[in-house]
Design an enzyme around this catalytic site. Structure first.
Site, PDB file in Angstrom:
ATOM      1  NE  ARG A 160     -84.364  27.188  56.874  1.00 49.97           N
ATOM      2  CZ  ARG A 160     -85.493  26.715  57.371  1.00 49.97           C
ATOM      3  NH1 ARG A 160     -85.522  26.184  58.578  1.00 49.97           N
ATOM      4  NH2 ARG A 160     -86.599  26.773  56.667  1.00 49.97           N
ATOM      5  CE1 TYR A 166     -81.280  34.175  50.355  1.00 51.11           C
ATOM      6  CE2 TYR A 166     -81.719  34.042  48.015  1.00 51.11           C
ATOM      7  CZ  TYR A 166     -80.852  34.271  49.050  1.00 51.11           C
ATOM      8  OH  TYR A 166     -79.562  34.602  48.772  1.00 51.11           O
ATOM      9  CD  GLU A 167     -82.267  29.009  50.846  1.00 50.93           C
ATOM     10  OE1 GLU A 167     -82.884  27.978  51.145  1.00 50.93           O
ATOM     11  OE2 GLU A 167     -81.822  29.225  49.719  1.00 50.93           O
ATOM     12  N   GLY A 168     -86.679  30.151  53.780  1.00 50.51           N
ATOM     13  CA  GLY A 168     -87.564  30.289  54.946  1.00 50.51           C
ATOM     14  C   GLY A 168     -87.468  31.716  55.438  1.00 50.51           C
ATOM     15  CD  GLN A 209     -84.883  30.458  59.042  1.00 47.51           C
ATOM     16  OE1 GLN A 209     -84.254  29.691  59.780  1.00 47.51           O
ATOM     17  NE2 GLN A 209     -85.251  30.132  57.822  1.00 47.51           N
TER      18      GLN A 209
END
Lengths: 612, 612
Positions: B300, B443-445, B450
């Site tokens: 992140r 992406y990555e959440g 977030q």
């Protein structure tokens, strides 16, 4: 693969209930005479348009993006698979003639109808829709200022769709700044001119859809003054027509290359080389900029509609996905038998979707309001009414172009976000909407230029008269509804913002006249000012739509929840989108001071400003 | 073609003057022992990194976009021209080992250094930089929770760059919602497991850069409970290593296809099919989610750096273009001998550029602050200090990921806008920055996730303790500078916003606990809350940077205007960007009410909510 259904229910609501188009069109003899003012007929045409667009155009959108246009060694251009066949059907059905002058084969329908067709085409495929769109712009300019001879030779072919049109403005060194173009015209003394120069970014500049392409070209006639006052408009056909309208000799205008772009791949963006090409003067010598603005204003509204069309189709697909995609569990559960709930239940997903919905429906109301105003401007028997309508169109055209394309881009991005990772993958089609939407903020005058047009030219240059007229309408509406139990709160917010818009305008106006830095103050405020202005207009339209819808609900006439949807979307708009005005008021007030930074220190720009 | 110069001067400012990294690193025995705490050495390494990135990586960015990755019929993947050669040089120069543990061949440099390298790599080519980036994530998880045996076998190969790593989380039906994954593991009883399932969106999932690829895979072990509590983490190598570390038998994990994406074409986004592939357990059974979060948190921050890197390179190219492009005339004139002035002189162009500059420089300060905090968290001898640093990292990681990628995208879009029509053309490279920047928000959440992580988990779940700690730091700074003649105004704005953040948090917290709809209130506020939070953090950093810069100016130490630039950019930030908080405060307060619309009426959703 994305899908699309034309929003006919909402279009009908705007037309009949918000704009009350029936009585308005009835007051315009032109449409009465052509039997085109009848709302039942108009509705029928819109339904037919929806069918055509959904079945013939929408399926071409992803193909067009994947294949793009291909130029061969001779400069001829092939459009993507299916584009040509769909264009032929489009012409056979008479769509290019929709709002054109019956004198040249047109159907004489109101702008209200063609504007709606345009929204649909832009939802289905912007790249495809640009081919007829550009033709329509060329038609408008030629129709307004062309000689009888040119009109008789060219307009019937453009109206039928047999020939297409372009607008050739930009050159490699001259985009915003058309006053410095280098394309030259020399008088052959026989009523024709030789045109020489290079034009770039010419949309629909070369293609295989039509047997001829009619370029409208800005050029400087030998001996004309420098700057914008020395520019004339010329018609340069790809093939020089014979007197009988058949296609004759090939003219010396060639597509030198096609641009590789971020989006709208299906539309050919051409570099056009004019090498002593034969041209004809359109309108008056050295009045080319004025004449071109007839096209430009139509093109700007058309570009605004691209934002709306892409916003609508993005929203529709994101909504469908949000109903379908199961992810995380909500309390209370929606699908207790599954291991996750549809993501539509999560408030942040609803926020993203409602943002699109609120912008789309207000944008549609604005576009159709302007379309009807265009009808009044062109055809009302009373000159004062024509002027009033024309002023409104002039004032709101830059707002429609910039605010609608900015919101369309934002909606496309949020709709893509609803898809998560799948939104980034080409096959889902959402990322194409984002790429296609991005150009609307850039071309036909960047949105920064639209903002300057609004604040500098449309508001300040006439001493705020056009603005005051609109503000008066808003004020009147606000005052008569400030105690309304349903929309009173919106109306109060709107009234305050409208007042603030007035005082911000005054402040900027004073700064503008305060000295040589005045222009910088206008430039510094313009973009935020347009966005503030846009929210005031959308706020007005939402409050009115909510009022109308609430009355239907109160009268027990909301059979399918359509009016409840309007009322609740209005509420969302004022709760979540309109508050952007609070930030904008602050940044407008901040003015140019924080932008007037030291060039050398901040930008490493040695050159900097020379003192006058 | 775009260019890039690493912003070494600004990096050094943040490191030495804002963060005072020298004394902080000196307090960490790990770096002292490894001789890696010396700022002169660190600076030298950063300069070397800049040279490498500018000359070897940056030239690959457009090639990577044009060519993309190609998969053959056997599932092997070829990266774009030049990617492999540059990767070999990268490894030969020891860059993958930069901040890795010396026990496994690493150089033991601070995170501060690797974070800086990452920013540069992301400016040069996000798609290329993701290959070593993913390896680094796999390294972190394995290093933290892997068995000695696994660590000894795999880490030296990953640290040297000979082998690369991936993180395999997403499945077709499970993205955000990892609790419902279907990939299965069964125990072979010999210390190995059989892994079966399909993973999608696997970045760097298959390629030709390394001789082996180490997949870290989430799967459910037979008999484990449903949901996130039944997920374990497995290491599944493409080739099963022999005991001596040489590459052995091919494992049953195959790339089924590559995605066609909006951007980051140079990085292979793979569908991976695991068919009884041999795997090894990493960490504890059913603790896979916790273990994966070690990777995720690093990823992140890394994603936030993609936003920063793309923001920086977009800004640099837009600035260069704005100096070069002549269009329209300014009063007073800059180039009286030309027929137009460089567009950098127009306030709206300056506004767009300064927006990028202000976001980039604050983003860099935040990223480096977090990097140094990571160093403290991992290596401070005092446990309380480690916890304090860890809390700050935990709190600010979702802010860094979402705020930096949102601002990076906004900066890329504005920088593209500076180019006008040329920004839409591929050869200029600006539209690629926009396409590449878009994935960072997804992406990555997603940035929505977030925001929930920040508001739900990091702020509300510990009763606001982490937030209070940060707020205390801000409050202290604000109180001690409220009368400062230069930054007093900023500090007052900041103090008010920080207070408002506190009260907004209280209100949401109360709503969150008020009943079953509490979760919806958190969900409804989260995205706007994170953005408000981000502005408070950036405001704090800008006020501090302005203070430091002003002191240098007052002391007559501003030789090159660097400090004046800081002071003026801070002024711009508070005048033009920070006011967004005014709108956000209103939309946060508006809560969930306007989102709780009638599902059937507004969304045509028959299903709707079932009552609990």
């Amino acid at each position: 693969m994305p899908t699309y259904k034309a929003p006919l229910r909402d279009i009908k609501f705007v037309m009949t209930e918000l704009l009350e188009a029936g009585p308005q069109l009835a007051s315009l003899p032109f449409y009465q005479d052509n039997d085109t003012a009848d709302l039942d007929l108009i509705t029928q045409v819109m339904e037919e348009a929806a069918r055509f667009v959904e079945t013939e155009v929408q399926p071409l959108n992803q193909v067009g993006d994947r294949e793009g246009c291909v130029r061969d060694e001779h400069g001829e251009v092939k459009t993507p698979t299916g584009f040509k066949a769909a264009y032929k059907k489009f012409c056979d059905a008479g769509w290019p003639a929709l709002d054109a002058d019956p004198q040249y084969g047109g159907q004489g329908m109101p702008h209200l109808v063609s504007m709606t067709l345009n929204e649909m085409l832009n939802s289905a495929s912007v790249a495809w829709g640009m081919y007829p769109g550009l033709s329509h712009g060329a038609y408008s300019a030629l129709h307004a200022v062309g000689s009888e001879e040119l009109k008789n030779l060219y307009l019937p072919k453009i109206v039928s769709g047999q020939w297409s049109g372009t607008m050739c403005l930009t050159e490699p060194h001259a985009g915003t700044d058309l006053g410095i173009i280098r394309t030259k015209a020399s008088d052959n003394g026989d009523g024709t001119y030789n045109i020489t120069g290079t034009k770039i970014f010419i949309s629909a500049g070369e293609h295989d859809l039509t047997e001829n392409i009619v370029h409208l070209v800005l050029a400087r006639l030998d001996g004309s003054p420098e700057g914008t006052k020395g520019i004339s408009l010329f018609l340069v056909p790809k093939f020089i027509p014979n007197a009988d309208g058949s296609v004759g000799e090939r003219n010396a205008v060639v597509c030198g290359s096609l641009e590789h772009k971020m989006g709208i791949h299906g539309n050919a963006t051409a570099v056009l080389n004019f090498d002593q090409a034969k041209g004809w003067l359109v309108g008056e010598i050295n009045k080319g900029m004025n004449h071109m603005f007839i096209m430009m204003n139509a093109a700007r509204l058309g570009t605004g509609l691209q934002g709306l069309g892409l916003g609508e189709v993005s929203y529709q697909n994101a909504l469908a996905y949000a109903k379908d995609r199961l992810q995380m569990r909500h309390e209370p559960r929606v699908l207790p038998s599954e291991n996750a709930d549809p993501i539509l239940v999560h408030p942040d997903v609803r926020r993203m979707l409602l943002t699109g919905k609120a912008y789309n429906e207000a944008g549609r109301a604005l576009a159709m309001w302007l379309a009807l105003s265009l009808d009044v401007e062109h055809h009302h028997p009373d000159e004062a009414k024509r002027k009033e309508a024309g002023d409104l169109v002039a004032l709101l055209t830059p707002v429609a172009k910039a605010f609608m394309t900015d919101n369309g881009f934002q909606t496309a991005v949020l709709s893509q976000q609803v898809f998560g990772g799948h939104g980034y993958i080409q096959e889902w089609g959402m990322e194409q909407f984002v790429r296609d939407a991005r150009i609307g903020q850039i071309y036909e005058g960047t949105n920064g230029i639209q903002s300057l047009d609004l604040l500098g030219r449309k508001v300040l240059m006439d001493g705020g008269k056009k603005l005051q007229k609109l503000a008066g309408t808003l004020q009147e509406f606000a005052e008569s509804h400030e105690d309304d139990e349903h929309i009173g709160d919106y109306v109060n917010q709107l009234g305050k913002a409208a007042q603030q818009l007035g005082s911000l305008t005054m402040v900027i106006g004073q700064k503008a006249m305060s000295g040589p830095e005045g222009a910088d103050e206008v430039n510094a405020a313009a973009v935020d000012y347009l966005r503030f202005f846009g929210h005031v207009v959308y706020g007005y339209l939402w409050a009115r739509m909510a009022k109308i819808a609430q009355e239907k609900i109160d009268a027990g006439q909301d059979r399918d929840g359509f009016y409840l949807s309007k009322v609740q979307t209005a509420k969302f708009y004022f709760a979540k989108l309109f508050p952007e005005t609070k930030a904008l008021a602050a940044t407008i007030k901040a003015g140019n001071e924080s932008l007037a930074v030291d060039d050398k220190a901040v930008f490493g720009w040695e050159q900097g400003l020379v003192t006058a």
